[in-house]
Design a protein around this motif. Structure first.
Motif, PDB file in Angstrom:
ATOM      1  N   VAL A 128     -24.088 -47.888  10.339  1.00  0.00           N
ATOM      2  CA  VAL A 128     -22.938 -47.027   9.671  1.00  0.00           C
ATOM      3  C   VAL A 128     -22.847 -45.696  10.095  1.00  0.00           C
ATOM      4  N   PRO A 129     -21.704 -45.397  10.839  1.00  0.00           N
ATOM      5  CA  PRO A 129     -21.993 -43.890  11.069  1.00  0.00           C
ATOM      6  C   PRO A 129     -21.866 -43.291   9.985  1.00  0.00           C
ATOM      7  N   TRP A 130     -22.459 -42.087   9.454  1.00  0.00           N
ATOM      8  CA  TRP A 130     -22.528 -40.873   8.626  1.00  0.00           C
ATOM      9  C   TRP A 130     -21.920 -40.718   7.727  1.00  0.00           C
TER      10      TRP A 130
ATOM     11  N   TRP B  17     -18.595 -46.512   2.970  1.00  0.00           N
ATOM     12  CA  TRP B  17     -18.962 -48.096   3.195  1.00  0.00           C
ATOM     13  C   TRP B  17     -19.662 -48.558   1.678  1.00  0.00           C
ATOM     14  N   ALA B  18     -20.124 -47.480   1.522  1.00  0.00           N
ATOM     15  CA  ALA B  18     -21.114 -47.648  -0.075  1.00  0.00           C
ATOM     16  C   ALA B  18     -20.250 -47.684  -1.111  1.00  0.00           C
TER      17      ALA B  18
ATOM     18  N   PHE C 256     -32.852 -47.834   5.796  1.00  0.00           N
ATOM     19  CA  PHE C 256     -32.304 -48.596   5.693  1.00  0.00           C
ATOM     20  C   PHE C 256     -31.435 -48.460   3.629  1.00  0.00           C
ATOM     21  N   VAL C 257     -30.679 -47.936   3.488  1.00  0.00           N
ATOM     22  CA  VAL C 257     -29.963 -47.163   2.281  1.00  0.00           C
ATOM     23  C   VAL C 257     -29.588 -48.835   0.811  1.00  0.00           C
ATOM     24  N   ASP C 258     -29.593 -48.532   0.030  1.00  0.00           N
ATOM     25  CA  ASP C 258     -29.156 -49.744  -0.988  1.00  0.00           C
ATOM     26  C   ASP C 258     -28.441 -48.786  -2.333  1.00  0.00           C
ATOM     27  N   PRO C 259     -26.910 -48.968  -2.104  1.00  0.00           N
ATOM     28  CA  PRO C 259     -25.994 -48.234  -3.148  1.00  0.00           C
ATOM     29  C   PRO C 259     -26.536 -48.252  -4.404  1.00  0.00           C
ATOM     30  N   ASP C 260     -26.988 -49.740  -4.819  1.00  0.00           N
ATOM     31  CA  ASP C 260     -26.788 -50.653  -5.635  1.00  0.00           C
ATOM     32  C   ASP C 260     -28.421 -50.197  -7.457  1.00  0.00           C
ATOM     33  N   LEU C 261     -29.155 -49.229  -6.512  1.00  0.00           N
ATOM     34  CA  LEU C 261     -30.211 -48.906  -6.940  1.00  0.00           C
ATOM     35  C   LEU C 261     -29.795 -47.590  -7.299  1.00  0.00           C
ATOM     36  N   GLU C 262     -30.549 -47.801  -8.661  1.00  0.00           N
ATOM     37  CA  GLU C 262     -29.882 -46.357  -9.302  1.00  0.00           C
ATOM     38  C   GLU C 262     -31.657 -45.502  -9.119  1.00  0.00           C
TER      39      GLU C 262
ATOM     40  N   VAL D 251     -25.289 -38.838  -5.388  1.00  0.00           N
ATOM     41  CA  VAL D 251     -25.557 -39.834  -4.651  1.00  0.00           C
ATOM     42  C   VAL D 251     -25.153 -40.842  -3.905  1.00  0.00           C
ATOM     43  N   ILE D 252     -25.313 -41.174  -2.729  1.00  0.00           N
ATOM     44  CA  ILE D 252     -24.747 -43.042  -1.848  1.00  0.00           C
ATOM     45  C   ILE D 252     -25.500 -43.475  -2.898  1.00  0.00           C
ATOM     46  N   GLY D 253     -26.552 -43.726  -1.452  1.00  0.00           N
ATOM     47  CA  GLY D 253     -27.434 -45.039  -1.916  1.00  0.00           C
ATOM     48  C   GLY D 253     -28.768 -43.964  -2.401  1.00  0.00           C
ATOM     49  N   VAL D 254     -30.169 -45.173  -2.405  1.00  0.00           N
ATOM     50  CA  VAL D 254     -31.433 -44.614  -2.447  1.00  0.00           C
ATOM     51  C   VAL D 254     -31.683 -45.989  -1.112  1.00  0.00           C
ATOM     52  N   VAL D 255     -32.602 -44.948  -0.468  1.00  0.00           N
ATOM     53  CA  VAL D 255     -34.066 -45.823   0.759  1.00  0.00           C
ATOM     54  C   VAL D 255     -34.599 -45.789   0.587  1.00  0.00           C
ATOM     55  N   ILE D 256     -34.795 -47.251   0.558  1.00  0.00           N
ATOM     56  CA  ILE D 256     -36.159 -48.233   0.138  1.00  0.00           C
ATOM     57  C   ILE D 256     -36.816 -48.960   1.772  1.00  0.00           C
TER      58      ILE D 256
END
Length: 229
Positions: free
Chosen positions: A98-100, A106-107, A157-163, A212-217
């Motif tokens: 996704v573009p920044w 998107w999240a 990779f960004v996970d928006p569902d992780l706290e 926070v948009i998401g956690v980078v895993i």
């Protein structure tokens, strides 16, 4: 022809019809499939393959199968039986790069129609989030001289569902959702900061407006001739 001859006869391998069914099931054009393979083939050639007038080489068949979320074996099976597309035998779900400036949007609400034409799709890391996505790094702020490092040009990779928690790598923004940043959350005393891994970049104190948009895993990258692609 003898009975033995019949036993040893095999139908020619064809995967064109299976490719076309899978492509149409995704709502993709011929051009979209070609774009997703990174230019490994062109539309005229793919059209010939779908019509059964040409059989792709193994590397091209693998490229097609990968972007369609399946395997060569399954395309062969589907082509032989004229069956409808089946779930792949291996994990083949993909997530967009996704573009920044679209990361926050998107999240919140993934919308494929809003992505730029030719958006790459990659196999995600260990995540079950339907909203997960990749971002391509464009600076050296998270490239450390030692320890964990995220070099310029790599995909995170960004996970928006992780706290998120302290010491997590996160993507987020302060006031402008179209200008997110990628940093590590650290805490000193009662105050939290956004810390770059590159010591040349200063830490940023987090105020109440940071989201926070998401956690980078994880991270992935491809190299070619010494460069990260």
């Amino acid at each position: 022809m003898s009975k033995e001859d019949h036993v040893h006869m095999r139908k020619p391998i064809t995967i064109g019809a299976a490719i076309k069914r899978r492509r149409q099931a995704l709502g993709w054009t011929l051009q979209r499939v070609c774009d997703e393979t990174g230019g490994a083939l062109y539309t005229g050639y793919l059209s010939e393959v779908e019509k059964g007038k040409s059989m792709p080489s193994v590397d091209k068949a693998h490229a097609i199968a990968t972007v369609l979320g399946t395997t060569i074996d399954q395309l062969i099976d589907e082509g032989a039986s004229a069956s409808t597309p089946q779930a792949p035998r291996e994990h083949a779900t993909r997530a967009p790069v996704v573009p920044w400036d679209q990361a926050a949007q998107w999240a919140q609400e993934p919308d494929i129609s809003g992505l730029p034409s030719g958006t790459p799709w990659e196999v995600p890391l260990d995540s079950k989030s339907p909203r997960g996505f990749f971002l391509r790094l464009s600076d050296e702020s998270m490239h450390a001289p030692a320890g964990p490092a995220f070099p310029n040009g790599s995909l995170i990779f960004v996970d928006p569902d992780l706290e998120h928690q302290v010491n997590d790598f996160v993507v987020g923004y302060d006031s402008d959702p179209t200008a997110p940043t990628f940093k590590k959350i650290v805490k000193h005393g009662t105050q939290s900061y956004l810390q770059a891994l590159n010591p040349q970049f200063p830490a940023i104190q987090i105020n109440g407006n940071f989201r926070v948009i998401g956690v980078v895993i994880g991270m992935t990258m491809r190299t070619s001739r010494g460069l990260i692609r």
